[in-house]
Enzyme design. Sequence first.
Site, PDB file in Angstrom:
ATOM      1  N   ASP A   1      50.517  53.651  21.724  1.00  0.00           N
ATOM      2  CA  ASP A   1      49.411  53.703  22.682  1.00  0.00           C
ATOM      3  C   ASP A   1      49.709  54.461  23.969  1.00  0.00           C
ATOM      4  O   ASP A   1      48.787  55.005  24.578  1.00  0.00           O
ATOM      5  CB  ASP A   1      48.963  52.272  23.008  1.00  0.00           C
ATOM      6  CG  ASP A   1      47.627  52.216  23.742  1.00  0.00           C
ATOM      7  OD1 ASP A   1      46.804  53.136  23.550  1.00  0.00           O
ATOM      8  OD2 ASP A   1      47.398  51.255  24.489  1.00  0.00           O
TER       9      ASP A   1
ATOM     10  N   ASP B   1      48.586  44.449  23.738  1.00  0.00           N
ATOM     11  CA  ASP B   1      48.925  44.848  25.103  1.00  0.00           C
ATOM     12  C   ASP B   1      49.459  43.658  25.886  1.00  0.00           C
ATOM     13  O   ASP B   1      48.834  42.601  25.940  1.00  0.00           O
ATOM     14  CB  ASP B   1      47.682  45.375  25.816  1.00  0.00           C
ATOM     15  CG  ASP B   1      47.262  46.733  25.307  1.00  0.00           C
ATOM     16  OD1 ASP B   1      48.074  47.664  25.415  1.00  0.00           O
ATOM     17  OD2 ASP B   1      46.131  46.861  24.808  1.00  0.00           O
TER      18      ASP B   1
ATOM     19  N   HIS C   1      52.544  49.501  29.304  1.00  0.00           N
ATOM     20  CA  HIS C   1      51.798  50.738  29.550  1.00  0.00           C
ATOM     21  C   HIS C   1      50.407  50.519  30.143  1.00  0.00           C
ATOM     22  O   HIS C   1      49.679  51.490  30.345  1.00  0.00           O
ATOM     23  CB  HIS C   1      51.738  51.601  28.290  1.00  0.00           C
ATOM     24  CG  HIS C   1      51.110  50.924  27.114  1.00  0.00           C
ATOM     25  ND1 HIS C   1      51.824  50.108  26.260  1.00  0.00           N
ATOM     26  CD2 HIS C   1      49.859  50.931  26.632  1.00  0.00           C
ATOM     27  CE1 HIS C   1      51.028  49.659  25.311  1.00  0.00           C
ATOM     28  NE2 HIS C   1      49.830  50.137  25.510  1.00  0.00           N
TER      29      HIS C   1
ATOM     30  N   HIS D   1      48.252  45.743  17.701  1.00  0.00           N
ATOM     31  CA  HIS D   1      48.728  46.324  18.962  1.00  0.00           C
ATOM     32  C   HIS D   1      48.340  45.371  20.083  1.00  0.00           C
ATOM     33  O   HIS D   1      47.168  45.248  20.427  1.00  0.00           O
ATOM     34  CB  HIS D   1      48.101  47.699  19.182  1.00  0.00           C
ATOM     35  CG  HIS D   1      48.486  48.286  20.506  1.00  0.00           C
ATOM     36  ND1 HIS D   1      49.777  48.646  20.796  1.00  0.00           N
ATOM     37  CD2 HIS D   1      47.772  48.541  21.629  1.00  0.00           C
ATOM     38  CE1 HIS D   1      49.836  49.115  22.038  1.00  0.00           C
ATOM     39  NE2 HIS D   1      48.637  49.061  22.566  1.00  0.00           N
TER      40      HIS D   1
END
Lengths: 989, 989
Positions: free
Chosen positions: A180, A58, A430, A56
């Site tokens: 997420d 970001d 996000h 994941h």
Amino acid sequence: MAAEALRLAAAVLLLLCGTLSFPLGPETNPATTCGYESCHATKANMLNVHLVPHTHDDVGWLKTVDQYYYGDRNDIQHAGVQYILDSVVDQLLKNPDRRFIYVETAFFYRWWKRQSPSMQQTVRQLVDEGRLEFVNGGWCMSDEATTHYSAVIDQMTMGLRFLNETFGACGRPRVAWHIDPFGHAREHASMFAQMGYDGFFFGRLDYQDRTHRMVQLEQELLWRASDSLPPPTADLFTGILPNGYNPPEGFCWDQSCDDPPIRDDPDLEDYNVNDVVSRFLGIAKAQATVYKTNHIIMTMGSDFQYENANLWYKNLDKLILYVNALQANGSKVNVLYSTPSCYLQELHRANLTWALKTDDFFPYADSDHDFWTGYFTSRPALKRYERISNSNLQTCNQLEVLAGPASRTGPFGEGESQTMKKAMAVAQHHDAVSGTEKQHVANDYARRLANGWQRCQVLVSNSLAALSASSAKRIYCDNLNISVCPLTESSRKFAVTVYNPLARPVSWAVRLPVNGSAYAVSDAKGAAVDCQVVPVSAATRGVRRNRGFAVNELVFQVQAPPLGYSTYSVSLLQNGPPPASMKPRHPAAIQNEYLRVTFDPDTGLLSSLANLETKQSIKLTQNFYWYNASDGNNTESNQPSGAYIFRPNSSTPFIISQTAKTETVQTSVVQEVRQWFSPWVSQVVRLYAGSRALELEWTVGPLPIDDSLGKEVITRLDTSIQTAEVFYTDSNGREVLRRKKDFRPTWTLKQSEPIAGNYYPINSRAFIKDDADQLTVVTDRSQGGGSIHNGSLEIMLHRRLLYDDVRGVAEPLNETSHIFPDGLVVRGRLLLSLERPPVAADTHRLIAQEMVLQPLLTFTDGDLNPNTRLEFSGLQAALPPAVHLLTLTQWDQDLVLLRLEHQFQSWESKVSSQPVTVSLQKLFSTMEVVGVSEMNLSANQWKDEMRRFAWAPQTDETPVLKTFQDISPWEVTLRPMEIRTFLLRVVLR
Amino acid sequence: MAAEALRLAAAVLLLLCGTLSFPLGPETNPATTCGYESCHATKANMLNVHLVPHTHDDVGWLKTVDQYYYGDRNDIQHAGVQYILDSVVDQLLKNPDRRFIYVETAFFYRWWKRQSPSMQQTVRQLVDEGRLEFVNGGWCMSDEATTHYSAVIDQMTMGLRFLNETFGACGRPRVAWHIDPFGHAREHASMFAQMGYDGFFFGRLDYQDRTHRMVQLEQELLWRASDSLPPPTADLFTGILPNGYNPPEGFCWDQSCDDPPIRDDPDLEDYNVNDVVSRFLGIAKAQATVYKTNHIIMTMGSDFQYENANLWYKNLDKLILYVNALQANGSKVNVLYSTPSCYLQELHRANLTWALKTDDFFPYADSDHDFWTGYFTSRPALKRYERISNSNLQTCNQLEVLAGPASRTGPFGEGESQTMKKAMAVAQHHDAVSGTEKQHVANDYARRLANGWQRCQVLVSNSLAALSASSAKRIYCDNLNISVCPLTESSRKFAVTVYNPLARPVSWAVRLPVNGSAYAVSDAKGAAVDCQVVPVSAATRGVRRNRGFAVNELVFQVQAPPLGYSTYSVSLLQNGPPPASMKPRHPAAIQNEYLRVTFDPDTGLLSSLANLETKQSIKLTQNFYWYNASDGNNTESNQPSGAYIFRPNSSTPFIISQTAKTETVQTSVVQEVRQWFSPWVSQVVRLYAGSRALELEWTVGPLPIDDSLGKEVITRLDTSIQTAEVFYTDSNGREVLRRKKDFRPTWTLKQSEPIAGNYYPINSRAFIKDDADQLTVVTDRSQGGGSIHNGSLEIMLHRRLLYDDVRGVAEPLNETSHIFPDGLVVRGRLLLSLERPPVAADTHRLIAQEMVLQPLLTFTDGDLNPNTRLEFSGLQAALPPAVHLLTLTQWDQDLVLLRLEHQFQSWESKVSSQPVTVSLQKLFSTMEVVGVSEMNLSANQWKDEMRRFAWAPQTDETPVLKTFQDISPWEVTLRPMEIRTFLLRVVLR
């Protein structure tokens, strides 16, 4: 025939028949087995455990996106995406059984362009064989609470297009993957459905909701994400992942984890195969009890994991080997490398019915005092800058199309829109527009947008030069909101060109900082325009911090044609002091032809609002308050308020002032009541002539913290409307959802945070209503808000906090800058409309649309060249109000991407919620459309090739499948909330 | 001809001519370019920067060796060697320019045996091409202060043999590499020279020494490591690395580091190539000013780095690219991937002369109050256990050879020596026997040794069964030092077999725990042996902690033939109380035919020691003291005493007791004075009949810490010898070095720690002397000691500390166990000899040899089988006392490795320091030697194929090159301190 030849042939075909049909990416090797066919076999009589290796990544959070890419600033967080992709590719090559999914195209793109051709070929092979699979595939994994649908569609389109063009069909993601984001928006689900995803997985939902769903076996469900689009258009199969997006406890084998590796050399100490296998079986069997099928999924990865993929894969290989070896002894558990789409395929094959959900997943709480409702408002300045940037980018995109190649190379140099597109795409992440990143990362997002806009300005200038036949230098004033524009402040003669990115004509009040006291303004036809000079407010003078010194503002109404501009000339008539229009007393009322606003003479506050057309009137008091942010030091919970989490210390906010000091400005163009509540809160209540909206321009900050109290400032509208604890908010700027206090539609809520637990994201609007009255508030950015009391609507405007909320960001949300070392000052606008409920949307949809896509002003100094074309529209005719031209952007040399949208929900308006037909051929003034083909929403599939899994809801309904047929490929009909995406082949006229 | 055929042919040849000659490992591919030829070209007119990618993998430290291998317990330290090797091999394959060195064969072996044949082939290729190079190559990187040379040679032999057999000539390391050990022993340098290394690099030396050498350009030097071996036999080129073994500051690109990566994509933010290159050039140029040549080395790695080698190599590739690109603009810096041997080759090519060094690098201080002299004594119990284990292993090895295959498979099952060899090899690591590991790791080392000994016991039992023709069950009593042996405590009739691992006959006092009061003992010929029963001391009873309850000890002298055994029979004559030989008063004196010891009647302490033969006598007071360990809380420095560092709070130790309570035992076999100083310090002063050594058996612990003071217990011998601040210590158990208080031979010392700065490692002995007297103390393990006062010698026995010394181990050295929860009790022996200095070595060399290789006792219960062979010698005749049979171990089916050693220094003894000739053919009784070939010390090269770089010292000497010729291959002559290594082909008789 080679792919290139095929493509050319298709292009020829198109010119003949007008319908586009060619591969959207490279031809796929016919021998490939990507897609569902590439999934490993499962065992029908066993529990199949799908291990999904994933990372994941970001797109910015604790580090900037480029720091994450490089692995820079590992002192902040160890994370380097370049190495992740290097490592994963290496490891996939070692064992063809292994699988990996990759999600964030912003990173993959950075990596891909630095790879050698042979490495690119290797990766293509992995993708063709389904060993490396793209999931979600947007430029980033967007936030769901604070993003506007138009920017989300853009970023998804950008990411998916890269995958398509690089990998062809095998690169097309089949599942959406929002593991997420902190709560899930219905509109996102609707968009994903229309983008062709077969299913959707996420990790975070309310802890009570999860418990309820575990018991009910409803962690996998069918989400019907629109009340306007006919099913299954917006139906999205949705799966809730078992451990957020982490591996089960004890099975994290990343370099960032400390779980014991599998020690299977009997010659060494601590042989642990039996222990590992038995722990795994225990976890798998327990997980199977809360899901419906004999398939379960385990996410084997987490934040920035797989930088050294060998650790993961070496141990996963062993896990699979040793667990499956037990099948020879009768074990009924089968473990396999898998992907979310392979798992989804098995769920689909199960042929079950699934719980139907029609609301959304807001707000998100991970514990009883931990509501993630603060980020709805966190970093309000960034949120506004992102929204303006979207407006500017759409203008940039449109002008690139309308002026063609002349926009990219022209008198002002080389312009382009890609930088801005990427900056906007990254900003949808996000932890970007959400405001949940570290300060230096927030600065980076803003800087990227500014850089992008610099590049776009060149394009816009070139384009306007081409369209207007004048290469006079274009000047941009990005600080008009604080009355700063060096040109207008000093020039005796200048022109302002107003570009309107909407497909219908707009009127707009222009406010220009000036130092003269009288001006003459003429429109494109040379007619004089009523203009007024008003003094700059004290609040603005305070906010400018030496960035400008204009004493007055010149205000006048402009009109601009659809997708076009109009140029106004301004001449100074008289230097000197401003006209004495200031009235330093509490006003009784201001009004125009549509609205009348009264003020309480004792307090200076608003006291009522009336619609003069409909003859409706409500009591309306508005004031400013602050919640004292929890510092975490309390008996119920040690959760402080922070970037993510809103947790007031008390449910009763402090009032900032019972009364406001006021000044009034009343002119023929605008009427203003300027209110001062404190040194750090002021407001202008403003009514322009001809406007159906009352503007509240608030200025908040620097929030004082010398009392060591974190502050979360709201404005609250208290009305006589009978709301019965219900209010409405939009979802990502589109459809509206009903919110009821202390209530959730799908489970019995135990409310533990009476304020934070009733906050919802407001992207573009919220309203309260009863049978007679609907008060709609349109916002200029995403904000959080709630309706805590009957008739009341509160919106959080600004937050300044002294504690981190322990969700990883590790900084208090305490914004300062070199200009505002004492704390950020934020200014924004709320637009209020009061209408009868059945027709309220006819007003608020248009107001909101104008707020999202605002006219762009450019300036030229001195006299206009007499040959200058002063007015232009890119459309042959305005589109009807129900139709929004959502996207107009260059696709490649001859192709243009167009999105048309019906902007009304099916139930909103008798007039506007009707199908509308638009002719594509007669759309544009500057170009001829010679070919058209419809695409899915994300423009990575031809619409007629889009096939999605069908899922059956757990209802008794017999679905009525509606199919609509356009009159012709050129005459397309839009139905409520429908967005249609077209690839057009155009020839500039 | 295939390699196998060649090998067979060579074996046939051998049987004919008696000289062995065959490849020691697999044939090297003739096309390979390993070795110096594989080095990258350098540039003569430039500064060449040799980048050496490396990992430093401790064979146990904070985690056990297997935990490090697997990457288990990453919560303690992130480190997983399996992944390091996986990753490095992958990365080497990506770019043929890349280089890597690997050092610790204990890890490489673990990894290799788990690789597929194809991966093994890949790695062979890398080695053959010099891309992966082994450096040092022992099983571990041994400690230099606390290891005994015999165990070091064994571990090096084991590691290098694995490399040889796996990779052939390309796997042979050419440089020694001791980057981490905490001070450097001259004997290690001597061994490395004799092992054929061309040079040696290390990282740690005294901070003052380094500064001096930087100024003098003497960080590269020629170490003449023996005063007995003719140069250049023990000459070793030695280089001191610039940054310990770390990369220069700012250039650590491991996953464990946070330095900025090279960001070279101009499209991304923070492009930093220029910054990186200029920082690198600055560092390189500064480094070049403190070294002699236009070549410098940079160690690009550190502890357990390269687990994700991509991070390092990707950035190093870029660094080389961008730094060398500047050459086009006139830069005179050339960076290249290199190895220590490639760097060494360039130094050799420089053809310079180098500073000559003849002392050693002890003690090591990294700052003025930070002397690493505590670990000389840390974990005294582990240090003793390691030393006993070495003795047991040598016995095991010898018996494996002497009994042949019958030793490995016999009546007691499958026995083997490999487990013990590996355990001993691992224990030589510089955080193993050094005592600087975490407690759980120390436990692991001990457990490994115990496991190894279990396997060896089976072998020893089988071997003794074969040699004695009796398969009576052999019982081992490993706790005789605390008078515990269940068999002898309860049996009425038993036999004890004494195996002597030395090549000369020894006499030895046997002490067996018994509960009877009278016994009859007869020797192998049936003759009665004088035996005495004495009571077990109170100290021993306290130490046993319920592990045994014997009340008496049976004491008698045994004799055992060289490399052989003798069996004694013991019968109980009388149960009942012990004879009343205890005299609970201060004794006046004890004496035997050689020594007389007197005691002060007032204090009970030793007062004098006399040699009755030489008629010399000295005053000798001995007592126990403790230094209060610094807790780091003091003004000069916050350095506490810890596992590594010795730092007393005061230079004056606390006396434990001014007087001793005493008891005396006087028998015909042994005389003892038992002294009690406190509940935690006692001693037995013991003199056996016929012994030239006075035994001091000390028992120390549990050290009390209820006063919250860390304690470092010493014993101090204060004599009338006029030492002039000089004393002598051995180096790794071999040559002796002169130590002078507050003095270093090669620079002017600024002394800042008057005690710790005068401590030196004592491996096997220390002595003080003047013209008339030499008092030698032989230790039973490695210990630290010093001579702080004239005539005084102190030895640190035990340490218990309450603070960590901040060198990484992160535990205070506070040993407890389940048996000693209140703190470890340690027992040991010092042997004192008083001799005339010119002949003192004739005594202390033999005493020390007997201490290192002690007889092994095995027991059989009941009557002996009448056919049992009760006496045996593996040698046809004893070797002369000057010759030590250092190694006798099975090499493969027909081959045996033999090392013979001259154990005297050239100047030590008129008698013993003479050449000695030994006949190899007539050596063994059980086997015929049919072939012989001499090898280098580490047995990985034929001696006559060993070629080393020649280095010229910076002296005016004209070296006299001495060459010696043996009489024949079978008649070999040993000269002082010479060790000769032979591979023998043997046939069992």
